[in-house]
Design a protein around this motif. Sequence first.
Motif, PDB file in Angstrom:
ATOM      1  N   LEU A   1       0.826  -1.197   0.000  1.00 36.40           N
ATOM      2  CA  LEU A   1       0.000   0.000   0.000  1.00 36.40           C
ATOM      3  C   LEU A   1       0.866   1.255   0.000  1.00 36.40           C
ATOM      4  CD1 LEU A   1      -2.727  -1.070   2.587  1.00 36.40           C
ATOM      5  CD2 LEU A   1      -2.773  -1.292   0.095  1.00 36.40           C
ATOM      6  N   SER A   2       0.343   2.307  -0.594  1.00 36.98           N
ATOM      7  CA  SER A   2       1.083   3.566  -0.656  1.00 36.98           C
ATOM      8  C   SER A   2       1.062   4.278   0.693  1.00 36.98           C
ATOM      9  CB  SER A   2       0.470   4.481  -1.727  1.00 36.98           C
ATOM     10  OG  SER A   2      -0.793   4.959  -1.321  1.00 36.98           O
ATOM     11  N   THR A   3       1.889   5.313   0.801  1.00 37.67           N
ATOM     12  CA  THR A   3       1.896   6.211   1.957  1.00 37.67           C
ATOM     13  C   THR A   3       1.734   7.636   1.432  1.00 37.67           C
ATOM     14  OG1 THR A   3       4.282   6.599   1.902  1.00 37.67           O
ATOM     15  CG2 THR A   3       3.516   4.685   3.167  1.00 37.67           C
ATOM     16  N   SER A   4       1.407   8.572   2.300  1.00 40.33           N
ATOM     17  CA  SER A   4       1.246   9.964   1.886  1.00 40.33           C
ATOM     18  C   SER A   4       2.523  10.516   1.257  1.00 40.33           C
ATOM     19  CB  SER A   4       0.828  10.841   3.071  1.00 40.33           C
ATOM     20  OG  SER A   4      -0.492  10.551   3.453  1.00 40.33           O
ATOM     21  N   TYR A   5       3.673  10.010   1.663  1.00 38.35           N
ATOM     22  CA  TYR A   5       4.953  10.469   1.106  1.00 38.35           C
ATOM     23  C   TYR A   5       5.007  10.276  -0.414  1.00 38.35           C
ATOM     24  CZ  TYR A   5       9.889  10.657   0.004  1.00 38.35           C
ATOM     25  OH  TYR A   5      11.096  10.963  -0.576  1.00 38.35           O
ATOM     26  N   GLU A   6       4.372   9.213  -0.909  1.00 32.69           N
ATOM     27  CA  GLU A   6       4.423   8.906  -2.338  1.00 32.69           C
ATOM     28  C   GLU A   6       3.650   9.901  -3.192  1.00 32.69           C
ATOM     29  OE1 GLU A   6       4.059   4.592  -3.161  1.00 32.69           O
ATOM     30  OE2 GLU A   6       4.201   4.450  -0.980  1.00 32.69           O
TER      31      GLU A   6
ATOM     32  N   LEU B   1      -6.314  16.082 -14.877  1.00 40.64           N
ATOM     33  CA  LEU B   1      -5.207  15.441 -14.189  1.00 40.64           C
ATOM     34  C   LEU B   1      -5.717  14.729 -12.933  1.00 40.64           C
ATOM     35  CD1 LEU B   1      -2.808  18.484 -14.522  1.00 40.64           C
ATOM     36  CD2 LEU B   1      -2.648  16.337 -15.797  1.00 40.64           C
ATOM     37  N   ALA B   2      -5.036  13.640 -12.564  1.00 38.56           N
ATOM     38  CA  ALA B   2      -5.406  12.864 -11.385  1.00 38.56           C
ATOM     39  C   ALA B   2      -4.168  12.556 -10.568  1.00 38.56           C
ATOM     40  CB  ALA B   2      -6.077  11.565 -11.806  1.00 38.56           C
ATOM     41  N   ILE B   3      -4.346  12.453  -9.279  1.00 36.21           N
ATOM     42  CA  ILE B   3      -3.279  11.968  -8.405  1.00 36.21           C
ATOM     43  C   ILE B   3      -3.737  10.609  -7.902  1.00 36.21           C
ATOM     44  CG2 ILE B   3      -2.005  12.338  -6.262  1.00 36.21           C
ATOM     45  CD1 ILE B   3      -2.088  15.306  -6.853  1.00 36.21           C
ATOM     46  N   THR B   4      -2.964   9.588  -8.239  1.00 35.26           N
ATOM     47  CA  THR B   4      -3.391   8.215  -7.997  1.00 35.26           C
ATOM     48  C   THR B   4      -2.498   7.468  -7.016  1.00 35.26           C
ATOM     49  OG1 THR B   4      -2.127   7.407  -9.890  1.00 35.26           O
ATOM     50  CG2 THR B   4      -4.401   8.081 -10.300  1.00 35.26           C
ATOM     51  N   SER B   5      -1.630   8.179  -6.317  1.00 34.14           N
ATOM     52  CA  SER B   5      -0.739   7.513  -5.374  1.00 34.14           C
ATOM     53  C   SER B   5      -0.503   8.398  -4.161  1.00 34.14           C
ATOM     54  CB  SER B   5       0.598   7.202  -6.056  1.00 34.14           C
ATOM     55  OG  SER B   5       1.457   6.526  -5.172  1.00 34.14           O
ATOM     56  N   GLY B   6      -0.584   7.817  -3.005  1.00 34.98           N
ATOM     57  CA  GLY B   6      -0.221   8.522  -1.792  1.00 34.98           C
ATOM     58  C   GLY B   6      -1.303   9.368  -1.152  1.00 34.98           C
ATOM     59  N   VAL B   7      -2.532   9.262  -1.606  1.00 33.64           N
ATOM     60  CA  VAL B   7      -3.614  10.074  -1.037  1.00 33.64           C
ATOM     61  C   VAL B   7      -4.280   9.286   0.091  1.00 33.64           C
ATOM     62  CG1 VAL B   7      -5.738  11.331  -1.534  1.00 33.64           C
ATOM     63  CG2 VAL B   7      -3.956  11.164  -3.286  1.00 33.64           C
ATOM     64  N   HIS B   8      -4.138   9.803   1.320  1.00 33.49           N
ATOM     65  CA  HIS B   8      -4.659   9.103   2.490  1.00 33.49           C
ATOM     66  C   HIS B   8      -5.490   9.979   3.412  1.00 33.49           C
ATOM     67  CE1 HIS B   8      -2.468   5.272   2.029  1.00 33.49           C
ATOM     68  NE2 HIS B   8      -1.627   6.028   1.362  1.00 33.49           N
ATOM     69  N   THR B   9      -5.242  11.273   3.435  1.00 33.45           N
ATOM     70  CA  THR B   9      -5.903  12.166   4.386  1.00 33.45           C
ATOM     71  C   THR B   9      -6.704  13.232   3.649  1.00 33.45           C
ATOM     72  OG1 THR B   9      -4.088  13.761   4.471  1.00 33.45           O
ATOM     73  CG2 THR B   9      -3.955  11.867   5.980  1.00 33.45           C
ATOM     74  N   TYR B  10      -7.564  13.930   4.402  1.00 37.86           N
ATOM     75  CA  TYR B  10      -8.313  15.014   3.780  1.00 37.86           C
ATOM     76  C   TYR B  10      -7.363  16.088   3.258  1.00 37.86           C
ATOM     77  CZ  TYR B  10      -7.751  18.395   7.580  1.00 37.86           C
ATOM     78  OH  TYR B  10      -7.240  19.287   8.480  1.00 37.86           O
TER      79      TYR B  10
ATOM     80  N   ALA C   1      -7.348   4.446  -2.937  1.00 37.46           N
ATOM     81  CA  ALA C   1      -7.474   2.989  -2.851  1.00 37.46           C
ATOM     82  C   ALA C   1      -6.746   2.397  -1.641  1.00 37.46           C
ATOM     83  CB  ALA C   1      -6.984   2.336  -4.139  1.00 37.46           C
ATOM     84  N   SER C   2      -5.494   2.796  -1.429  1.00 29.72           N
ATOM     85  CA  SER C   2      -4.745   2.245  -0.294  1.00 29.72           C
ATOM     86  C   SER C   2      -5.396   2.598   1.028  1.00 29.72           C
ATOM     87  CB  SER C   2      -3.297   2.748  -0.309  1.00 29.72           C
ATOM     88  OG  SER C   2      -2.576   2.157  -1.356  1.00 29.72           O
TER      89      SER C   2
ATOM     90  N   ASN D   1      -8.337   1.064   5.820  1.00 30.46           N
ATOM     91  CA  ASN D   1      -9.275   1.521   6.854  1.00 30.46           C
ATOM     92  C   ASN D   1     -10.753   1.306   6.538  1.00 30.46           C
ATOM     93  OD1 ASN D   1      -7.336   2.620   8.788  1.00 30.46           O
ATOM     94  ND2 ASN D   1      -6.831   4.021   7.133  1.00 30.46           N
ATOM     95  N   GLY D   2     -11.069   0.720   5.393  1.00 30.23           N
ATOM     96  CA  GLY D   2     -12.454   0.415   5.055  1.00 30.23           C
ATOM     97  C   GLY D   2     -13.187   1.560   4.373  1.00 30.23           C
TER      98      GLY D   2
END
Length: 129
Positions: A6-11, A30-39, A56-57, A62-63
């Motif tokens: 799974l990715s992390t916000s750093y990515e 444009l889309a950001i498809t990696s590292g998005v975890h928080t608001y 996705a990650s 976290n469901g």
Amino acid sequence: MPRLSLSTSYEMRLPLRWVAILYGRIPVDLAITSGVHTYSDVLKGMMAGAKVTMIASELLKNGVGRIGELLNEIVAWMTENEYDSIRQMQGSMSQQHVNEPAAFERANYMKVLQSWRPDPAGQGFRVLE
């Protein structure tokens, strides 16, 4: 053997930079498809110029209930900062909206360099978030 990592916000760092640079320069969404975890990751993506961010990650970890939590946090932030819509903030922090585009790139580069710290575990480096 398949092994999902799974990715992390750093990515999100590199995609965020390129979205901010490309926004308004090319006629595509444009889309950001990696590292998005928080608001705040979602908001950074929108302000850089993304039309969509993918979580996705975060959902795997976290469901699907996390979607409602993120939406509530985004709405609260937008209300507090007087944004009426995502469209209003979209691209507001992109390179297109700065007076000196070269300064934008230098500032991002300097921020990355300043984030480096020696890794006390001896693994080479670590990045502060």
